[in-house]
Design a protein around this motif. Structure first.
Motif, PDB file in Angstrom:
ATOM      1  N   ALA A   1      -4.107  -1.699  -7.542  1.00 50.32           N
ATOM      2  CA  ALA A   1      -1.854  -1.474  -7.502  1.00 50.32           C
ATOM      3  C   ALA A   1      -2.197  -2.438  -6.191  1.00 50.32           C
ATOM      4  CB  ALA A   1      -1.416  -0.531  -7.463  1.00 50.32           C
ATOM      5  N   GLU A   2      -1.273  -2.889  -5.506  1.00 50.89           N
ATOM      6  CA  GLU A   2      -0.942  -3.614  -3.797  1.00 50.89           C
ATOM      7  C   GLU A   2      -0.441  -2.312  -3.600  1.00 50.89           C
ATOM      8  OE1 GLU A   2       0.916  -7.478  -2.888  1.00 50.89           O
ATOM      9  OE2 GLU A   2      -0.777  -8.355  -4.559  1.00 50.89           O
ATOM     10  N   ASP A   3       0.880  -1.760  -4.535  1.00 55.25           N
ATOM     11  CA  ASP A   3       1.519  -0.425  -3.625  1.00 55.25           C
ATOM     12  C   ASP A   3       0.789   0.704  -3.732  1.00 55.25           C
ATOM     13  OD1 ASP A   3       1.205   0.144  -5.589  1.00 55.25           O
ATOM     14  OD2 ASP A   3       3.665   0.591  -6.426  1.00 55.25           O
ATOM     15  N   GLY A   4      -0.106   0.640  -3.979  1.00 59.06           N
ATOM     16  CA  GLY A   4      -1.059   2.058  -3.718  1.00 59.06           C
ATOM     17  C   GLY A   4      -1.027   3.012  -4.291  1.00 59.06           C
ATOM     18  N   SER A   5      -0.469   2.451  -5.609  1.00 57.25           N
ATOM     19  CA  SER A   5       0.287   3.857  -6.750  1.00 57.25           C
ATOM     20  C   SER A   5      -1.638   3.573  -7.631  1.00 57.25           C
ATOM     21  CB  SER A   5       1.631   2.877  -7.496  1.00 57.25           C
ATOM     22  OG  SER A   5       0.964   2.062  -8.329  1.00 57.25           O
ATOM     23  N   GLN A   6      -1.402   3.209  -7.289  1.00 56.68           N
ATOM     24  CA  GLN A   6      -3.430   3.520  -8.398  1.00 56.68           C
ATOM     25  C   GLN A   6      -4.587   4.289  -7.019  1.00 56.68           C
ATOM     26  OE1 GLN A   6      -4.110  -0.157 -10.479  1.00 56.68           O
ATOM     27  NE2 GLN A   6      -2.717   0.015 -12.161  1.00 56.68           N
ATOM     28  N   ASP A   7      -4.268   4.428  -6.049  1.00 56.20           N
ATOM     29  CA  ASP A   7      -4.755   5.479  -5.272  1.00 56.20           C
ATOM     30  C   ASP A   7      -5.321   6.550  -5.893  1.00 56.20           C
ATOM     31  OD1 ASP A   7      -4.841   2.642  -3.545  1.00 56.20           O
ATOM     32  OD2 ASP A   7      -3.932   3.643  -2.158  1.00 56.20           O
TER      33      ASP A   7
END
Length: 76
Positions: free
Chosen positions: A33-39
């Motif tokens: 995810a571009e927003d980093g939510s899947q890091d």
């Protein structure tokens, strides 16, 4: 927790502070995810933190890891 992290970081030597800044880069797996939510966070054996580093950097990383974990950072 943030205050404890800042205080612990401030007590480290300059080389250990540099090593401490690298820890998140070695322990976070970027997600799609571009927003980093899947890091996600991964565990790594200490040996992976030291691989390929000169002795002085290994000592700095060990000091950073030891001090951060002694104070409960990072927490699981």
């Amino acid at each position: 927790m943030a205050e404890r992290a800042e205080n612990t970081y401030a007590d480290l030597s300059a080389p250990a502070q540099h090593a401490a800044l690298e820890l998140p880069l070695r322990l976070v797996v970027p997600g799609g995810a571009e927003d980093g939510s899947q890091d996600s966070v991964r565990t790594a054996p200490r040996s992976k933190l030291f691989d390929g580093r000169p002795a002085s950097e290994q000592q700095a990383m060990a000091l950073a890891v030891d001090n951060l974990t002694t104070t409960g950072l990072p927490s699981r």
